[in-house]
Structures are given as structure tokens and as C-alpha cells.
Design a protein around this motif. Structure first.
Motif, PDB file in Angstrom:
ATOM      1  N   SER A  67       0.816  -1.217   0.000  1.00 22.66           N
ATOM      2  CA  SER A  67       0.000   0.000   0.000  1.00 22.66           C
ATOM      3  C   SER A  67       0.848   1.264   0.000  1.00 22.66           C
ATOM      4  O   SER A  67       0.438   2.299  -0.543  1.00 22.66           O
ATOM      5  CB  SER A  67      -0.951   0.003   1.196  1.00 22.66           C
ATOM      6  OG  SER A  67      -0.211  -0.009   2.397  1.00 22.66           O
ATOM      7  N   VAL A  68       2.047   1.207   0.577  1.00 20.71           N
ATOM      8  CA  VAL A  68       2.925   2.380   0.572  1.00 20.71           C
ATOM      9  C   VAL A  68       3.350   2.701  -0.857  1.00 20.71           C
ATOM     10  O   VAL A  68       3.356   3.868  -1.266  1.00 20.71           O
ATOM     11  CB  VAL A  68       4.151   2.148   1.484  1.00 20.71           C
ATOM     12  CG1 VAL A  68       5.139   3.287   1.368  1.00 20.71           C
ATOM     13  CG2 VAL A  68       3.715   1.971   2.926  1.00 20.71           C
ATOM     14  N   LEU A  98       1.686   1.922  -3.629  1.00 18.55           N
ATOM     15  CA  LEU A  98       0.528   2.430  -4.376  1.00 18.55           C
ATOM     16  C   LEU A  98       0.203   3.874  -3.998  1.00 18.55           C
ATOM     17  O   LEU A  98      -0.190   4.665  -4.856  1.00 18.55           O
ATOM     18  CB  LEU A  98      -0.676   1.526  -4.165  1.00 18.55           C
ATOM     19  CG  LEU A  98      -0.548   0.138  -4.797  1.00 18.55           C
ATOM     20  CD1 LEU A  98      -1.770  -0.705  -4.484  1.00 18.55           C
ATOM     21  CD2 LEU A  98      -0.324   0.232  -6.292  1.00 18.55           C
ATOM     22  N   SER A  99       0.401   4.248  -2.733  1.00 15.60           N
ATOM     23  CA  SER A  99       0.156   5.643  -2.357  1.00 15.60           C
ATOM     24  C   SER A  99       1.199   6.565  -2.969  1.00 15.60           C
ATOM     25  O   SER A  99       0.888   7.685  -3.380  1.00 15.60           O
ATOM     26  CB  SER A  99       0.117   5.801  -0.836  1.00 15.60           C
ATOM     27  OG  SER A  99       1.389   5.660  -0.283  1.00 15.60           O
ATOM     28  N   LYS A 100       2.461   6.105  -3.085  1.00 14.11           N
ATOM     29  CA  LYS A 100       3.490   6.919  -3.736  1.00 14.11           C
ATOM     30  C   LYS A 100       3.215   7.058  -5.235  1.00 14.11           C
ATOM     31  O   LYS A 100       3.440   8.122  -5.815  1.00 14.11           O
ATOM     32  CB  LYS A 100       4.877   6.335  -3.495  1.00 14.11           C
ATOM     33  CG  LYS A 100       5.368   6.502  -2.065  1.00 14.11           C
ATOM     34  CD  LYS A 100       6.773   5.996  -1.910  1.00 14.11           C
ATOM     35  CE  LYS A 100       7.271   6.180  -0.500  1.00 14.11           C
ATOM     36  NZ  LYS A 100       7.566   7.568  -0.156  1.00 14.11           N
ATOM     37  N   ASP A 159       0.210   6.978  -6.574  1.00 17.27           N
ATOM     38  CA  ASP A 159      -0.927   7.900  -6.634  1.00 17.27           C
ATOM     39  C   ASP A 159      -0.469   9.346  -6.455  1.00 17.27           C
ATOM     40  O   ASP A 159      -0.922  10.243  -7.178  1.00 17.27           O
ATOM     41  CB  ASP A 159      -1.948   7.517  -5.563  1.00 17.27           C
ATOM     42  CG  ASP A 159      -3.278   8.228  -5.748  1.00 17.27           C
ATOM     43  OD1 ASP A 159      -3.654   8.505  -6.911  1.00 17.27           O
ATOM     44  OD2 ASP A 159      -3.950   8.499  -4.731  1.00 17.27           O
ATOM     45  N   ASP A 160       0.445   9.588  -5.519  1.00 15.26           N
ATOM     46  CA  ASP A 160       0.978  10.940  -5.315  1.00 15.26           C
ATOM     47  C   ASP A 160       1.708  11.444  -6.554  1.00 15.26           C
ATOM     48  O   ASP A 160       1.574  12.612  -6.936  1.00 15.26           O
ATOM     49  CB  ASP A 160       1.929  10.971  -4.118  1.00 15.26           C
ATOM     50  CG  ASP A 160       1.221  10.796  -2.790  1.00 15.26           C
ATOM     51  OD1 ASP A 160      -0.024  10.932  -2.750  1.00 15.26           O
ATOM     52  OD2 ASP A 160       1.911  10.510  -1.791  1.00 15.26           O
ATOM     53  N   TRP A 176      -0.853  12.351  -9.194  1.00 19.94           N
ATOM     54  CA  TRP A 176      -1.534  13.599  -8.821  1.00 19.94           C
ATOM     55  C   TRP A 176      -0.630  14.802  -9.073  1.00 19.94           C
ATOM     56  O   TRP A 176      -1.060  15.809  -9.626  1.00 19.94           O
ATOM     57  CB  TRP A 176      -1.944  13.536  -7.348  1.00 19.94           C
ATOM     58  CG  TRP A 176      -2.608  14.783  -6.871  1.00 19.94           C
ATOM     59  CD1 TRP A 176      -3.905  15.145  -7.039  1.00 19.94           C
ATOM     60  CD2 TRP A 176      -1.967  15.857  -6.169  1.00 19.94           C
ATOM     61  NE1 TRP A 176      -4.120  16.376  -6.470  1.00 19.94           N
ATOM     62  CE2 TRP A 176      -2.944  16.836  -5.934  1.00 19.94           C
ATOM     63  CE3 TRP A 176      -0.675  16.079  -5.714  1.00 19.94           C
ATOM     64  CZ2 TRP A 176      -2.677  18.022  -5.258  1.00 19.94           C
ATOM     65  CZ3 TRP A 176      -0.411  17.266  -5.042  1.00 19.94           C
ATOM     66  CH2 TRP A 176      -1.387  18.208  -4.825  1.00 19.94           C
ATOM     67  N   ASP A 190      -6.151   5.211 -11.776  1.00 21.35           N
ATOM     68  CA  ASP A 190      -6.156   4.328 -10.616  1.00 21.35           C
ATOM     69  C   ASP A 190      -4.798   3.642 -10.518  1.00 21.35           C
ATOM     70  O   ASP A 190      -4.407   2.886 -11.412  1.00 21.35           O
ATOM     71  CB  ASP A 190      -7.270   3.284 -10.748  1.00 21.35           C
ATOM     72  CG  ASP A 190      -7.275   2.298  -9.607  1.00 21.35           C
ATOM     73  OD1 ASP A 190      -7.105   2.735  -8.455  1.00 21.35           O
ATOM     74  OD2 ASP A 190      -7.451   1.091  -9.870  1.00 21.35           O
ATOM     75  N   PRO A 191      -4.041   3.887  -9.429  1.00 21.96           N
ATOM     76  CA  PRO A 191      -2.675   3.357  -9.357  1.00 21.96           C
ATOM     77  C   PRO A 191      -2.602   1.833  -9.427  1.00 21.96           C
ATOM     78  O   PRO A 191      -1.723   1.287 -10.108  1.00 21.96           O
ATOM     79  CB  PRO A 191      -2.146   3.850  -8.011  1.00 21.96           C
ATOM     80  CG  PRO A 191      -3.172   4.708  -7.429  1.00 21.96           C
ATOM     81  CD  PRO A 191      -4.376   4.687  -8.278  1.00 21.96           C
TER      82      PRO A 191
END
Length: 182
Positions: free
Chosen positions: A32-33, A35-37, A39-40, A43, A160-161
């Protein structure tokens, strides 16, 4: 006693960081870390009107030496490969480990930049160079990595990452007739 306490505290801090999403062998973010990176990065690219490309590098023969050298060989290989990726991509872009055989790179550039093509060329060159793995018997064993590459350009409708990384990974698994096998 104080030194032991400090050493134990450093070890606990390191273990806590691993539990939060860093791979033990490479130190790269995963799950999840990662995928959040991703996504960032998507963005940030959208906000700055830049293109964003998700690249997956699938290491096809990671476990090839496990029976000969020992099961620690994959950690040596992953560590060396992550260093090569970092060297070719740089620290400005996102690099992570989707799963043990799949590295993820996210590159943000302006529309006129050829950074993605240059980075892919550097990755193809560096990632296919042989390396040496030390066995449990202190013997040196040659390893020639074989990689599949897949890349997906990010647009507003496919941001969507998880699905982008999955799509790039699927492309890295498909043999391409226009490029030599790695």
C-alpha cells in the motif's frame, strides 16, 4: 548497558519501518505504501500538466539460483537490481517493489521530454548486465538477469494506481516480437 539499549532501539525502529511498507532486502516501498506513492506521483504530474509513465520491470529468473546457491540468493539479487534501478532512474522518481519479481518505476516529465525513452534504454542496458552472487559455500556464482519491460502512460481516465501497475505488469509479462528477449 546504554549501548545495548541504543542498539535495541535502532533495531526496533528499523523493524517498525519495515512493517510500514519497506521491503527488507531492498528498502524500497511496497504494497500500500508503493501504491500511495504512485498515486501521489500521478496527482503531482496532473497538477503540473506533465505526463506520467508507469514502468514495470519483471525479473523472470529471480529464483533460478536458489537450489544451487541457497535461498538467500534472491535477496542479494533484489538488492543489486534495486541499486541498478536507482542509479539509472535517480532519486526524483518513484521506485518500488510491487512483488519480489516486479519493480515499479514512475516517471513524470513534460510532454516534449524524451526522459522516458532514455530511462528505458538505461534500464535495459543496466538491468541485463550479469552480476555475481555469493553462495553459502563462499563460492561466487554468475547470474544473468532476464527482464520483461512494460510501460503505461497515465491519462486522466486511467488514474487508478493499482490498475495502472497491474496493466504495466501484464505488458512486462508478454514477449514482444520487436525487441530481443532479456
Amino acid at each position: 548497558l546504554g549501548l545495548r539499549r541504543d542498539r535495541a532501539n535502532r533495531q526496533l525502529e528499523r523493524l517498525a519501518a519495515l512493517a510500514q511498507g519497506a521491503d527488507a532486502a531492498t528498502g524500497l516501498p511496497h504494497r500500500s505504501v508503493l501504491l500511495s506513492k504512485v498515486d501521489d506521483a500521478i496527482w503531482r504530474s496532473a497538477r503540473m500538466n506533465q505526463e506520467c509513465t508507469v514502468i514495470c520491470l519483471h525479473l523472470q529468473n529471480l529464483y533460478e539460483l536458489a537450489e544451487i546457491v541457497g535461498h538467500h540468493a534472491d535477496q542479494q539479487i533484489l538488492s543489486a537490481m534495486s541499486a541498478r534501478i536507482r542509479r539509472s532512474v535517480g532519486f526524483r522518481h518513484v521506485v518500488g517493489l510491487y512483488h519480489p519479481r516486479c519493480f515499479v518505476v514512475v516517471i513524470s516529465t513534460d510532454a516534449k521530454s524524451r526522459l522516458v525513452e532514455k530511462t528505458l534504454q538505461r534500464l535495459r542496458y543496466l538491468m541485463t548486465k550479469p552480476l555475481q552472487v555469493r553462495g553459502l559455500d563462499d563460492g561466487i556464482h554468475p547470474f544473468v538477469p532476464r527482464f520483461g519491460f512494460g510501460s503505461v502512460k497515465v491519462t486522466a481516465d486511467n488514474a487508478d494506481p493499482a490498475s495502472l501497475v497491474d496493466q504495466a505488469e501484464r505488458l512486462s509479462l508478454v514477449p514482444h516480437p520487436d525487441r530481443p528477449p532479456h
